[in-house]
Design a protein around this motif. Structure first.
Motif, PDB file in Angstrom:
ATOM      1  N   SER A 148      -6.416   0.635  -1.677  1.00  0.00           N
ATOM      2  CA  SER A 148      -7.090  -0.590  -1.199  1.00  0.00           C
ATOM      3  C   SER A 148      -7.819  -1.309  -2.321  1.00  0.00           C
ATOM      4  N   SER A 156     -12.362   4.058  -0.722  1.00  0.00           N
ATOM      5  CA  SER A 156     -12.466   5.501  -0.971  1.00  0.00           C
ATOM      6  C   SER A 156     -12.491   5.800  -2.473  1.00  0.00           C
ATOM      7  N   HIS A 192      -7.487  13.199   1.660  1.00  0.00           N
ATOM      8  CA  HIS A 192      -8.166  11.903   1.654  1.00  0.00           C
ATOM      9  C   HIS A 192      -9.532  12.087   2.324  1.00  0.00           C
ATOM     10  N   HIS A 227       0.863  -1.186   0.000  1.00  0.00           N
ATOM     11  CA  HIS A 227       0.000   0.000   0.000  1.00  0.00           C
ATOM     12  C   HIS A 227       0.900   1.238   0.000  1.00  0.00           C
ATOM     13  N   THR A 257      -5.845   7.334  -2.112  1.00  0.00           N
ATOM     14  CA  THR A 257      -4.404   7.558  -2.287  1.00  0.00           C
ATOM     15  C   THR A 257      -4.039   7.547  -3.773  1.00  0.00           C
TER      16      THR A 257
END
Ligand code: 13P
Ligand code: SF4
Length: 323
Positions: free
Chosen positions: A45, A133, A202, A28, A219
């Motif tokens: 993710s 997200s 974020h 990540h 991200t």
């Protein structure tokens, strides 16, 4: 000197072992730079889940936190999934236990449950659709406007989606200890100091901070913006690990991290100056040495109970189909 030799040794052993065992290393963006540099794939993710699902490698090493390893294992039950330090948790995932969600569902019987990917496998097993997200907005928008929704555990992401869609999803009051702490005062100061800079944030950040942002995203979305934008200066409100890839992709651009709010007791030892750390202590638990040991001894294996995995895979697959 010793440290350099040690680092070189670890890297060459990791490279030898990954070949020998045909292991895929994923990381990540919040991982330590040396782990990102060694990984076969670095992503957010969603991208990590997508990548895990399509690899042929029999062994996947997830340099990330525990729920990321679980997601990979749920999607690839036949593969060996390892996390260099499987005790690496997530304050956000911890803010909603399966028992909490069970009770919440009992109080809201005709609601659809949307859970952020930052949750345990047991919470996912009680969920209708998982989101990250990257895709939360798209997935929420795919549901009828009058659908009753329970959204958890991240309050800030849910609140942001509510504000964009005009929905009234019921929100769980969970948060990430890193994103919740970014100092709005410091961001305002930075905006004065760098008036041409774009603010990248974020969606796990607080609503008051998001109001000051130019671009809000995962991200990966923030990295993409940094690369594609004509702008040369960016103020960044997310975990500092992402700065590594941003700076590597755009060496000529300036990236300025937002500082967290700190109380006096949290001041750094160095001359009592405010701490500028905006690092996730869980993500940082993985180190080069732990990656080496995990590859060598096959430690840190992630297991998910078959009945939980059988339920949890459904909302994850639903997410992947809608992404
Ligand atoms: P991303 O999916 O945007 O990479 O976020 C993961 C995470 O843990 C944010 O704190
Ligand atoms: Fe969890 Fe926050 Fe760390 Fe992401 S940055 S893994 S949400 S604690």
């Amino acid at each position: 000197m010793n440290e350099t030799i040690n680092k070189e040794f670890l890297i060459s052993e990791i490279n030898r072992l990954r070949k020998e065992k045909n292991a895929l290393i994923m990381a990540h963006y919040y991982q330590r730079p040396e782990l990102q540099d060694l990984a076969d794939f670095v992503g957010d993710s969603l991208a990590l889940a997508q990548y895990a699902r399509k690899t042929d490698a029999p062994m996947i090493i997830v340099c990330g936190v525990h729920f990321m390893g679980e997601t990979a294992k749920i999607l690839c039950p036949e593969k060996k999934v390892l996390v260099p330090d499987p005790t690496a948790g997530c304050s956000l995932a911890d803010s909603q236990k399966a028992e909490d969600l069970k009770k919440w569902k009992q109080q809201h019987l005709d609601y659809t449950v949307i859970s952020y990917v930052n949750t345990s496998a047991a919470v996912k097993a009680l969920t209708d659709i998982v989101v990250t997200s990257s895709n939360a907005l798209k997935i929420v928008n795919s549901l009828p406007q009058d659908e009753k929704i329970l959204f958890g555990p991240d309050y800030n992401l849910g609140n942001y989606i509510n504000s964009l869609t005009g929905r009234r999803m019921q929100l769980w009051n969970g948060a990430c200890h890193v994103h919740e702490k970014f100092s709005i005062e410091h961001l305002i100061e930075l905006k004065k100091q760098y008036p041409d800079a774009k603010v990248l944030a974020h969606p796990e950040c607080r609503g008051a901070l998001l109001k000051l942002a130019d671009v809000i995203g995962s991200t990966q979305a923030l990295l993409k913006e940094a690369i594609e934008s004509q702008c040369n200066e960016f103020i960044v409100a997310t975990e500092a690990g992402i700065l590594h890839k941003m700076q590597a992709a755009c060496p000529e651009k300036l990236f300025i991290p937002v500082r967290p709010e700190v109380s006096e007791s949290e001041m750094c030892d160095n001359n009592f100056s405010p701490c500028a750390c905006n690092e996730c202590n869980f993500m940082r638990q993985n180190t080069l040495e732990k990656l080496y040991l995990c590859l060598r001894d096959e430690t840190g294996e992630i297991f998910v109970e078959p009945d939980i995995a059988e339920q949890a895979v459904k909302p994850i697959e639903r997410m992947l189909a809608l992404s």
